[in-house]
Design a protein around this motif. Structure first.
Motif, PDB file in Angstrom:
ATOM      1  N   SER A  21      23.528 -19.329 -46.042  1.00  0.00           N
ATOM      2  CA  SER A  21      22.193 -19.127 -44.749  1.00  0.00           C
ATOM      3  C   SER A  21      21.041 -19.822 -44.721  1.00  0.00           C
ATOM      4  O   SER A  21      20.355 -20.774 -44.331  1.00  0.00           O
ATOM      5  CB  SER A  21      21.849 -17.718 -44.304  1.00  0.00           C
ATOM      6  OG  SER A  21      20.586 -17.887 -45.205  1.00  0.00           O
TER       7      SER A  21
ATOM      8  N   PRO B 146      29.596 -14.176 -41.395  1.00  0.00           N
ATOM      9  CA  PRO B 146      29.966 -15.624 -40.835  1.00  0.00           C
ATOM     10  C   PRO B 146      29.964 -15.422 -39.064  1.00  0.00           C
ATOM     11  O   PRO B 146      30.549 -13.647 -38.672  1.00  0.00           O
ATOM     12  CB  PRO B 146      31.426 -15.715 -41.606  1.00  0.00           C
ATOM     13  CG  PRO B 146      31.933 -14.515 -42.429  1.00  0.00           C
ATOM     14  CD  PRO B 146      30.976 -13.804 -42.724  1.00  0.00           C
ATOM     15  N   SER B 147      29.888 -16.014 -38.295  1.00  0.00           N
ATOM     16  CA  SER B 147      30.073 -15.979 -37.217  1.00  0.00           C
ATOM     17  C   SER B 147      31.191 -15.226 -36.791  1.00  0.00           C
ATOM     18  O   SER B 147      32.397 -15.664 -37.022  1.00  0.00           O
ATOM     19  CB  SER B 147      29.527 -16.779 -36.245  1.00  0.00           C
ATOM     20  OG  SER B 147      30.507 -18.071 -36.139  1.00  0.00           O
ATOM     21  N   GLU B 148      31.855 -15.130 -35.753  1.00  0.00           N
ATOM     22  CA  GLU B 148      33.346 -14.508 -35.055  1.00  0.00           C
ATOM     23  C   GLU B 148      33.849 -15.869 -35.220  1.00  0.00           C
ATOM     24  O   GLU B 148      34.831 -15.728 -35.206  1.00  0.00           O
ATOM     25  CB  GLU B 148      32.859 -13.578 -33.428  1.00  0.00           C
ATOM     26  CG  GLU B 148      32.793 -12.353 -33.606  1.00  0.00           C
ATOM     27  CD  GLU B 148      33.322 -11.498 -34.437  1.00  0.00           C
ATOM     28  OE1 GLU B 148      34.014 -11.254 -34.060  1.00  0.00           O
ATOM     29  OE2 GLU B 148      32.694 -10.612 -35.051  1.00  0.00           O
ATOM     30  N   ASP B 149      34.053 -16.694 -34.326  1.00  0.00           N
ATOM     31  CA  ASP B 149      34.627 -18.076 -34.010  1.00  0.00           C
ATOM     32  C   ASP B 149      34.434 -18.741 -35.658  1.00  0.00           C
ATOM     33  O   ASP B 149      35.884 -18.542 -35.854  1.00  0.00           O
ATOM     34  CB  ASP B 149      34.185 -18.820 -33.584  1.00  0.00           C
ATOM     35  CG  ASP B 149      32.201 -19.372 -33.902  1.00  0.00           C
ATOM     36  OD1 ASP B 149      32.427 -19.108 -34.978  1.00  0.00           O
ATOM     37  OD2 ASP B 149      32.050 -20.979 -34.027  1.00  0.00           O
TER      38      ASP B 149
END
Length: 151
Positions: free
Chosen positions: A119, A137-140
């Motif tokens: 981060s 982590p982000s969804e994508d």
């Protein structure tokens, strides 16, 4: 003269055409496959492809073994013997190396999913130790790393 030229090519083309069906039969994988799938998500397929490329590369190199022998001032028989060894050894070594690389990349992907991504936030613990805070982590990113799901 026509048979030695066309028989190996026919065997090669037949193998290329039948490979997807043979892989589907052996693995039982009936999902849809795309060209842009991540190679690390299917390490056997990637390793087989690299083995085929290295096999072709050795054959391509051996097509000029007389020129190689003349340029490097070595025996033509020596280059032929080395080529005979490399025809079998190069695909085997390239398969093993590629498979291990794919497994290492998969391990790294699972680490990203399990531990999160960096981060950029540094935190000091009560004992004086500094750590970097990981964020999920982000969804994508997670969907990209996981690849496609089995049906």
């Amino acid at each position: 003269m026509l048979i030695p030229a066309l028989v190996p090519l026919g065997i090669l083309i037949t193998g290329l055409v039948l490979y997807p069906f043979a892989e589907q039969w052996v693995t039982g994988d009936r999902r849809e496959h795309h060209v842009v799938d991540r190679p690390r998500n299917n390490p056997h397929r990637t390793s087989i492809g690299i083995s085929a490329v290295s096999f072709y590369g050795v054959l391509w190199l051996l097509g000029a073994n007389d020129e190689i022998a003349a340029f490097f001032h070595v025996s033509l028989n020596w280059t032929t013997y080395v080529g005979r060894f490399l025809v079998f050894a190069a695909p085997l070594v390239s398969y093993i190396v590629t498979y291990r690389i794919c497994l290492g990349l998969q391990r790294r992907d699972s680490e990203v999913i399990g531990h999160g991504v960096e981060s950029g936030v540094i935190k000091r613990l009560p004992r004086g130790e500094y750590i970097e805070v990981h964020a999920p982590p982000s969804e994508d990113i997670a969907a990209h790393v996981r690849g496609k799901r089995p049906i």
